[in-house]
Design a protein around this motif. Structure first.
Motif, PDB file in Angstrom:
ATOM      1  N   GLY A   1       1.203  10.332  49.685  1.00  0.00           N
ATOM      2  CA  GLY A   1       2.133   9.899  48.641  1.00  0.00           C
ATOM      3  C   GLY A   1       2.301   8.391  48.553  1.00  0.00           C
ATOM      4  N   ALA A   2       1.809   7.640  49.567  1.00  0.00           N
ATOM      5  CA  ALA A   2       1.997   6.180  49.560  1.00  0.00           C
ATOM      6  C   ALA A   2       0.870   5.449  48.837  1.00  0.00           C
ATOM      7  CB  ALA A   2       2.155   5.652  50.974  1.00  0.00           C
ATOM      8  N   CYS A   3      -0.244   6.141  48.561  1.00  0.00           N
ATOM      9  CA  CYS A   3      -1.224   5.593  47.609  1.00  0.00           C
ATOM     10  C   CYS A   3      -1.951   6.760  46.973  1.00  0.00           C
ATOM     11  CB  CYS A   3      -2.191   4.600  48.269  1.00  0.00           C
ATOM     12  SG  CYS A   3      -3.678   5.311  48.982  1.00  0.00           S
ATOM     13  N   ASP A   4      -2.619   6.514  45.859  1.00  0.00           N
ATOM     14  CA  ASP A   4      -3.283   7.604  45.152  1.00  0.00           C
ATOM     15  C   ASP A   4      -4.735   7.699  45.611  1.00  0.00           C
ATOM     16  OD1 ASP A   4      -3.994   9.608  43.470  1.00  0.00           O
ATOM     17  OD2 ASP A   4      -3.899   8.422  41.627  1.00  0.00           O
ATOM     18  N   LYS A   5      -4.972   8.502  46.625  1.00  0.00           N
ATOM     19  CA  LYS A   5      -6.309   8.828  47.166  1.00  0.00           C
ATOM     20  C   LYS A   5      -7.025   7.661  47.847  1.00  0.00           C
ATOM     21  CE  LYS A   5      -7.138  12.643  43.967  1.00  0.00           C
ATOM     22  NZ  LYS A   5      -6.098  12.353  42.955  1.00  0.00           N
TER      23      LYS A   5
ATOM     24  N   GLU B   1       2.956  -1.780  42.574  1.00  0.00           N
ATOM     25  CA  GLU B   1       3.425  -0.552  41.934  1.00  0.00           C
ATOM     26  C   GLU B   1       4.225  -0.929  40.692  1.00  0.00           C
ATOM     27  OE1 GLU B   1       6.217   1.594  44.335  1.00  0.00           O
ATOM     28  OE2 GLU B   1       6.014   3.463  43.195  1.00  0.00           O
ATOM     29  N   GLU B   2       3.959  -0.251  39.615  1.00  0.00           N
ATOM     30  CA  GLU B   2       4.745  -0.425  38.392  1.00  0.00           C
ATOM     31  C   GLU B   2       6.233  -0.321  38.737  1.00  0.00           C
ATOM     32  OE1 GLU B   2       5.144   1.954  34.099  1.00  0.00           O
ATOM     33  OE2 GLU B   2       4.324   2.958  35.843  1.00  0.00           O
ATOM     34  N   GLY B   3       7.028  -1.236  38.235  1.00  0.00           N
ATOM     35  CA  GLY B   3       8.462  -1.192  38.517  1.00  0.00           C
ATOM     36  C   GLY B   3       8.871  -2.029  39.717  1.00  0.00           C
ATOM     37  N   LEU B   4       7.904  -2.624  40.418  1.00  0.00           N
ATOM     38  CA  LEU B   4       8.240  -3.502  41.551  1.00  0.00           C
ATOM     39  C   LEU B   4       9.148  -4.626  41.062  1.00  0.00           C
ATOM     40  CD1 LEU B   4       7.521  -4.275  44.605  1.00  0.00           C
ATOM     41  CD2 LEU B   4       5.909  -5.898  43.588  1.00  0.00           C
ATOM     42  N   ASP B   5      10.201  -4.885  41.786  1.00  0.00           N
ATOM     43  CA  ASP B   5      11.126  -5.965  41.455  1.00  0.00           C
ATOM     44  C   ASP B   5      10.362  -7.294  41.476  1.00  0.00           C
ATOM     45  OD1 ASP B   5      13.153  -7.931  41.500  1.00  0.00           O
ATOM     46  OD2 ASP B   5      14.563  -6.470  42.354  1.00  0.00           O
ATOM     47  N   TYR B   6      10.458  -8.054  40.394  1.00  0.00           N
ATOM     48  CA  TYR B   6       9.740  -9.327  40.322  1.00  0.00           C
ATOM     49  C   TYR B   6      10.122 -10.259  41.469  1.00  0.00           C
ATOM     50  CZ  TYR B   6       8.010 -13.802  38.630  1.00  0.00           C
ATOM     51  OH  TYR B   6       7.373 -15.012  38.541  1.00  0.00           O
TER      52      TYR B   6
ATOM     53  N   GLY C   1       4.625   5.425  41.722  1.00  0.00           N
ATOM     54  CA  GLY C   1       4.271   6.554  42.576  1.00  0.00           C
ATOM     55  C   GLY C   1       2.828   6.526  43.056  1.00  0.00           C
ATOM     56  N   ALA C   2       1.989   5.653  42.471  1.00  0.00           N
ATOM     57  CA  ALA C   2       0.575   5.626  42.865  1.00  0.00           C
ATOM     58  C   ALA C   2       0.305   4.668  44.019  1.00  0.00           C
ATOM     59  CB  ALA C   2      -0.315   5.288  41.671  1.00  0.00           C
ATOM     60  N   CYS C   3       1.268   3.789  44.344  1.00  0.00           N
ATOM     61  CA  CYS C   3       1.198   3.071  45.614  1.00  0.00           C
ATOM     62  C   CYS C   3       2.611   2.728  46.042  1.00  0.00           C
ATOM     63  CB  CYS C   3       0.309   1.825  45.552  1.00  0.00           C
ATOM     64  SG  CYS C   3       1.111   0.303  45.038  1.00  0.00           S
ATOM     65  N   ASP C   4       2.801   2.408  47.302  1.00  0.00           N
ATOM     66  CA  ASP C   4       4.146   2.135  47.803  1.00  0.00           C
ATOM     67  C   ASP C   4       4.435   0.636  47.711  1.00  0.00           C
ATOM     68  OD1 ASP C   4       6.607   2.259  48.932  1.00  0.00           O
ATOM     69  OD2 ASP C   4       5.910   2.690  50.964  1.00  0.00           O
ATOM     70  N   LYS C   5       4.993   0.223  46.614  1.00  0.00           N
ATOM     71  CA  LYS C   5       5.458  -1.151  46.338  1.00  0.00           C
ATOM     72  C   LYS C   5       4.347  -2.183  46.219  1.00  0.00           C
ATOM     73  CE  LYS C   5      10.029  -0.461  48.350  1.00  0.00           C
ATOM     74  NZ  LYS C   5       9.804   0.766  49.129  1.00  0.00           N
ATOM     75  N   LEU C   6       3.734  -2.566  47.346  1.00  0.00           N
ATOM     76  CA  LEU C   6       2.795  -3.691  47.289  1.00  0.00           C
ATOM     77  C   LEU C   6       1.814  -3.626  48.455  1.00  0.00           C
ATOM     78  CD1 LEU C   6       2.214  -6.406  45.793  1.00  0.00           C
ATOM     79  CD2 LEU C   6       3.694  -7.510  47.458  1.00  0.00           C
ATOM     80  N   PHE C   7       0.531  -3.681  48.139  1.00  0.00           N
ATOM     81  CA  PHE C   7      -0.508  -3.800  49.159  1.00  0.00           C
ATOM     82  C   PHE C   7      -1.215  -5.139  48.943  1.00  0.00           C
ATOM     83  CE2 PHE C   7      -1.228   1.111  48.878  1.00  0.00           C
ATOM     84  CZ  PHE C   7      -0.076   1.334  49.625  1.00  0.00           C
ATOM     85  N   ILE C   8      -1.654  -5.744  50.023  1.00  0.00           N
ATOM     86  CA  ILE C   8      -2.324  -7.040  49.930  1.00  0.00           C
ATOM     87  C   ILE C   8      -3.648  -6.991  50.674  1.00  0.00           C
ATOM     88  CG2 ILE C   8      -2.214  -9.492  50.613  1.00  0.00           C
ATOM     89  CD1 ILE C   8       0.760  -9.417  50.326  1.00  0.00           C
ATOM     90  N   ASN C   9      -4.688  -7.495  50.051  1.00  0.00           N
ATOM     91  CA  ASN C   9      -5.930  -7.751  50.786  1.00  0.00           C
ATOM     92  C   ASN C   9      -6.187  -9.247  50.804  1.00  0.00           C
ATOM     93  OD1 ASN C   9      -8.978  -8.463  50.691  1.00  0.00           O
ATOM     94  ND2 ASN C   9      -8.876  -6.481  51.694  1.00  0.00           N
ATOM     95  N   ILE C  10      -6.510  -9.768  51.965  1.00  0.00           N
ATOM     96  CA  ILE C  10      -6.960 -11.160  52.056  1.00  0.00           C
ATOM     97  C   ILE C  10      -8.309 -11.187  52.761  1.00  0.00           C
ATOM     98  CG2 ILE C  10      -6.492 -13.483  52.951  1.00  0.00           C
ATOM     99  CD1 ILE C  10      -3.605 -13.082  52.631  1.00  0.00           C
ATOM    100  N   SER C  11      -9.273 -11.848  52.135  1.00  0.00           N
ATOM    101  CA  SER C  11     -10.513 -12.151  52.836  1.00  0.00           C
ATOM    102  C   SER C  11     -10.493 -13.643  53.116  1.00  0.00           C
ATOM    103  CB  SER C  11     -11.733 -11.794  51.984  1.00  0.00           C
ATOM    104  OG  SER C  11     -11.718 -10.406  51.709  1.00  0.00           O
TER     105      SER C  11
END
Lengths: 338, 338
Positions: A137-141, B100-105, B137-147
């Motif tokens: 539920g925390a990401c979509d697949k 995630e859509e709806g994340l507080d700016y 609902g498709a991700c939990d707030k915010l994910f970050i990738n850094i290379s």
């Protein structure tokens, strides 16, 4: 049938511990086999002389598999294309995977196979990576990030500042395929016919043109936001205008029909195997001729011309014989298209 | 109070269109201001002579903010540390954000401020990036990738193959802080006292040692899986064994108490500002002395010695006077810790 090492991805596969090491050695290292990755150190180590290009993209496309491609092919080709657009030969890739707990192992395996296949085709190597698992539920697949490093072709500088009035705008293929293919793959969507994504790596089509000619001044691939948005980006970057001819923009009949049905303008639909080139006026026809000799460039066409800065940035001469301003995409007609 | 440009992140912010360009120019470009990024081309372009290190990490930590750090600081420091562990001076970073859509700016702004602050502190630059938005609902707030890309310190080769029997194992600081700080930040968790994450960039602590001495043979930061798992990785990579002395492993009283309460061994808890160094037997005490002069190395200690390959990879002499095998982490006690 070969037994699967796991049925489902578990939180433990992202723990940093034994399960993660098993997954890395049993799947990722095997499929992406190369001497740099095999070191499994904190960073990949290599030398790359000359000027470099560095790019990153996250891929959150839904569904993961759709007509003509999947998230793995899309991620590799998308990153390769970003490097090629800068006039760089793609060399090394990083891979960041974020998987949802409970993801079917076969799905991961299919995506990894696809990542490996399209990397191999373009002779690029995954040299470093990271695997995370989040709870159900925390990401979509599955989300994928790929960063890429390439070497700029020596003596070439593709740059919007080189664009001048009377330069020609060329598009390398039919537009709108990718966005509609993804949309058609979604649950409950049935267009009544199939549209294949144009998703493809453009290195083989475009790098020889960069390497062997001085013709190309600037390139950009019209992904999110489509051709209309990319043209706006180009004129913003060079401070000029552009007039394009709608009749010349290559669109397949299927895409025309589907776009009409959905009320979407193909000029705003994402593409993943098409590039917009800006070339000097004298080079245009020879560039189009060369592009058409390649399977990915068969539908290449000159679609417009750069102008001195007009009041509006992008003008389109429509099929109806009228002229209108083509703005940037202002809403989100098709989320999670890449 | 300054008016916010947006209250919430919308799908349109990831569309590739006007909203996304506004967000990039209004927030990201402003905070990460540098000449390479400003080009906003498909790839960042630069030259980096010598041998390079290239690394990637995705960050999915929950909660986004916790005692001592947040996902932004964690992401920058984590990537810098991966480069430093390879003996490289960090230079350029990429940034992939999935919101995630709806994340507080304001949440996004705080995280971006943090990314910018810690990049600036270590004199590294975000030169390329990507911003995606997925539906609620498709991700939990915010994910970050850094290379990240760094330049290897000339004349140094940190490598597990250089490790020999009798080499000493040093740890640069107290362990277990990060994992417990994140856990304590979760809803419904109250340890009764606060533990701060050790999250920190180790460039300033460790690069002078790499640059000015030949002492360090190998480094790795014990993040996911903790010190126990990292020691197992080290012995696997060099084909030797290691004996560590539990009494010497620096653990704060707070971490000891909290770990006991939760039934977790601190040796398996993730750290984000600590490194394990392997050094020649004669260099150990001078390296520890140098480390202790730096605020991040005050608790540095020699904790063990490399041995010829014993039957088990990692042996620990326990506080109780017994000896046991220290395996890799086999389960996932603390998911989404980084």
């Amino acid at each position: 049938m070969k037994a699967l090492p796991y049925e489902k991805i578990a939180l433990g596969h992202g723990s940093g511990g034994r399960l993660m090491h098993e997954l890395i050695r049993g799947l990722l290292l095997k499929k992406f086999n190369n001497p740099i990755l095999k070191e499994l150190s904190d960073s990949a180590v290599f030398a790359l002389p000359g000027r470099l290009a560095f790019t990153t993209d996250s891929f959150v496309v839904s569904p993961l598999f759709f007509s003509g491609a999947d998230i793995g092919k899309l991620a590799v080709c998308g990153t390769i294309n970003d490097l090629v657009m800068s006039g760089a030969v793609p060399e090394y890739l990083s891979l960041g995977l974020i998987a949802e707990e409970g993801l079917d192992y076969r799905v991961l395996e299919r995506v990894v196979n696809s990542l490996a296949l399209y990397a191999r085709k373009s002779r690029v190597y995954f040299v470093t990576g990271d695997f995370k698992v989040v709870e159900k539920g925390a990401c979509d697949k599955l989300f994928i990030n790929i960063s890429g490093i390439g070497r700029l072709v020596k003596g070439r500088r593709l740059c919007a500042r080189r664009i001048q009035p009377l330069d020609k705008v060329i598009i390398t293929g039919n537009i709108g395929q990718h966005g509609l293919a993804v949309l058609a793959g979604r649950k409950g969507m049935d267009l009544g016919f199939s549209i294949r994504s144009d998703c493809a790596a453009l290195d083989d089509l475009l790098l020889p043109l960069v390497q062997n000619t001085q013709a190309i001044k600037f390139m950009r691939d019209p992904t999110r936001g489509g051709v209309a948005t990319t043209l706006n980006e180009i004129v913003q970057a060079c401070g000029l205008g552009v007039i394009i001819d709608e009749r010349k923009v290559p669109v397949s009949n299927k895409v025309k029909a589907a776009a009409e049905l959905l009320g979407i303008d193909p000029l705003y639909i994402a593409n993943e195997g098409v590039a917009i080139l800006v070339v000097g006026p004298k080079s245009a026809s020879s560039v189009v001729r060369r592009l058409r000799k390649h399977p990915l460039g068969r539908c290449a066409r000159e679609i417009g011309v750069i102008t001195k800065k007009p009041t509006a940035g992008v003008i389109i001469n429509t099929i109806l014989g009228t002229q209108r301003i083509l703005g940037m995409l202002t809403e989100e007609p098709l989320p999670r298209i890449c």
